[in-house]
Motif scaffolding. Structure first.
Motif, PDB file in Angstrom:
ATOM      1  N   PRO A  62       7.822  11.535 -46.662  1.00  0.00           N
ATOM      2  CA  PRO A  62       8.450  10.775 -47.472  1.00  0.00           C
ATOM      3  C   PRO A  62       8.403   9.400 -46.829  1.00  0.00           C
ATOM      4  N   ASP A  63       8.616   8.371 -47.748  1.00  0.00           N
ATOM      5  CA  ASP A  63       8.640   6.928 -47.462  1.00  0.00           C
ATOM      6  C   ASP A  63       9.991   6.608 -47.101  1.00  0.00           C
ATOM      7  N   GLY A  64      10.242   5.626 -46.266  1.00  0.00           N
ATOM      8  CA  GLY A  64      11.572   4.977 -45.853  1.00  0.00           C
ATOM      9  C   GLY A  64      12.529   5.824 -45.145  1.00  0.00           C
ATOM     10  N   VAL A  65      12.022   6.961 -44.441  1.00  0.00           N
ATOM     11  CA  VAL A  65      13.085   7.786 -43.896  1.00  0.00           C
ATOM     12  C   VAL A  65      12.918   7.876 -42.279  1.00  0.00           C
ATOM     13  N   GLY A  66      11.836   6.840 -41.822  1.00  0.00           N
ATOM     14  CA  GLY A  66      11.675   6.963 -40.522  1.00  0.00           C
ATOM     15  C   GLY A  66      10.671   7.666 -39.695  1.00  0.00           C
ATOM     16  N   GLY A  67      10.103   8.688 -40.489  1.00  0.00           N
ATOM     17  CA  GLY A  67       9.263   9.729 -40.083  1.00  0.00           C
ATOM     18  C   GLY A  67       7.957   9.442 -39.728  1.00  0.00           C
ATOM     19  N   THR A  68       7.354   8.466 -40.104  1.00  0.00           N
ATOM     20  CA  THR A  68       5.887   8.243 -39.873  1.00  0.00           C
ATOM     21  C   THR A  68       5.749   7.196 -38.774  1.00  0.00           C
ATOM     22  N   ARG A  69       6.421   7.043 -37.602  1.00  0.00           N
ATOM     23  CA  ARG A  69       6.150   5.965 -36.535  1.00  0.00           C
ATOM     24  C   ARG A  69       4.769   6.327 -35.889  1.00  0.00           C
ATOM     25  N   ALA A  70       4.577   7.476 -35.757  1.00  0.00           N
ATOM     26  CA  ALA A  70       3.252   7.789 -34.997  1.00  0.00           C
ATOM     27  C   ALA A  70       2.014   7.352 -35.808  1.00  0.00           C
ATOM     28  N   GLU A  71       1.955   7.632 -37.280  1.00  0.00           N
ATOM     29  CA  GLU A  71       1.001   7.345 -38.222  1.00  0.00           C
ATOM     30  C   GLU A  71       0.822   5.850 -38.361  1.00  0.00           C
ATOM     31  N   THR A  72       2.143   5.122 -38.369  1.00  0.00           N
ATOM     32  CA  THR A  72       2.209   3.706 -38.620  1.00  0.00           C
ATOM     33  C   THR A  72       1.512   2.947 -37.436  1.00  0.00           C
ATOM     34  N   LEU A  73       1.717   3.335 -36.182  1.00  0.00           N
ATOM     35  CA  LEU A  73       1.410   2.822 -34.970  1.00  0.00           C
ATOM     36  C   LEU A  73      -0.093   3.051 -34.729  1.00  0.00           C
ATOM     37  N   ARG A  74      -0.772   4.282 -35.174  1.00  0.00           N
ATOM     38  CA  ARG A  74      -1.919   4.513 -35.078  1.00  0.00           C
ATOM     39  C   ARG A  74      -2.853   3.657 -36.046  1.00  0.00           C
ATOM     40  N   LEU A  75      -2.190   3.471 -37.102  1.00  0.00           N
ATOM     41  CA  LEU A  75      -3.083   2.519 -38.224  1.00  0.00           C
ATOM     42  C   LEU A  75      -2.928   1.314 -37.824  1.00  0.00           C
TER      43      LEU A  75
END
Length: 275
Positions: A62-75
């Protein structure tokens, strides 16, 4: 960081900042993966942003819950290798402590990212305390002075008493004073409000594009200096793919035009090498 990298970061920051022009606002398309970013660069866009919704949903989160730090950093690290400035949507910073958000900002700028988008909206629909958000922005700018910080306030999306022009102005002024390089107010297409927001701070105002809202030309006349597409491109791409598959399955007319060939798609990897 070496002096060479510092100079490169300063140049990238200056290049990105210069794209926020009065009268000719930057249209920043938001990618969700390397392919979409590379295709947008190939088409000629001078800068690329990312969409947190697209990144999250593509990862099954889900978006907006702070669970995609790794994916965001990698991208972000990956597409920073593209030949245009890149701004990364880091939601609320993926951390509560300002120093932890600052560490992420520093990591992104070392990788060559030109900017970040930081929002004050929370997953429950409320807003982060403005003083806390000021501390976050200040910490990021101290750790990464050559990172263009676009400070987003979700006052209009949160609704209730926060959805007032006065509260929006108060927040964007506070974020600018903390060091934000730009301010982002999604959720409004009201011309009078936009004019007020433009005049409330010297920072470039970013407005979210709406297919049923104001045109780029009209936003330019109002003084807006950056227009983002948000998650729109991702959502349209998904729908178009589904529509095409459905047409093929039901023997309906399906003649997509302009799709890259296999070889052209494969060539996109030449400007991107994930480590």
């Amino acid at each position: 960081m070496s002096s060479t990298n510092q100079a490169a970061n300063a140049d990238r920051f200056a290049e990105f900042r210069a794209l926020h022009r009065a009268g000719a606002p930057l249209l920043l398309p938001n990618a969700w993966d390397h392919a979409s970013a590379a295709a947008l660069v190939e088409r000629g866009f001078p800068a690329i942003g990312t969409t947190s919704l697209g990144v999250a949903i593509a990862a099954g989160k889900p978006d907006g819950v702070g669970g995609t730090r790794a994916e965001t950093l990698r991208l972000g690290v990956g597409i920073a290798r593209l030949p245009v400035p890149v701004s990364v949507d880091i939601e609320g910073g993926f951390a509560a402590r300002p120093e932890d958000v600052a560490a992420l900002g520093a990591e992104l700028v070392r990788a060559g990212v030109a900017g970040v988008n930081i929002e004050d909206g929370r997953a429950d629909g409320t807003l982060t305390d403005a003083d806390h958000q000021v501390a976050v922005i200040a910490a990021v700018k101290e750790a990464a002075p050559t990172l263009f910080v676009n400070a987003r306030t979700d006052t209009y999306w949160a609704g209730g008493p926060t959805a007032s022009l006065d509260e929006t102005v108060r927040r964007i002024r506070a974020y600018r004073a903390a060091g934000a390089d730009g301010v982002f107010v999604p959720g409004t297409q009201d011309e009078a409000a936009i004019e007020t927001l433009v005049g409330a701070t010297d920072a470039p105002l970013n407005i979210l594009y709406s297919p049923t809202g104001l045109s780029r030309a009209r936003l330019a006349k109002l003084g807006v200096r950056r227009i983002s597409t948000g998650s729109l491109l991702f959502r349209v791409a998904v729908q178009n793919a589904v529509d095409l598959a459905w047409a093929v399955a039901h023997d309906e007319e399906a003649a997509p035009s302009g799709a890259p060939t296999y070889a052209q798609a494969q060539a996109m990897s030449e400007v991107y090498r994930a480590e």
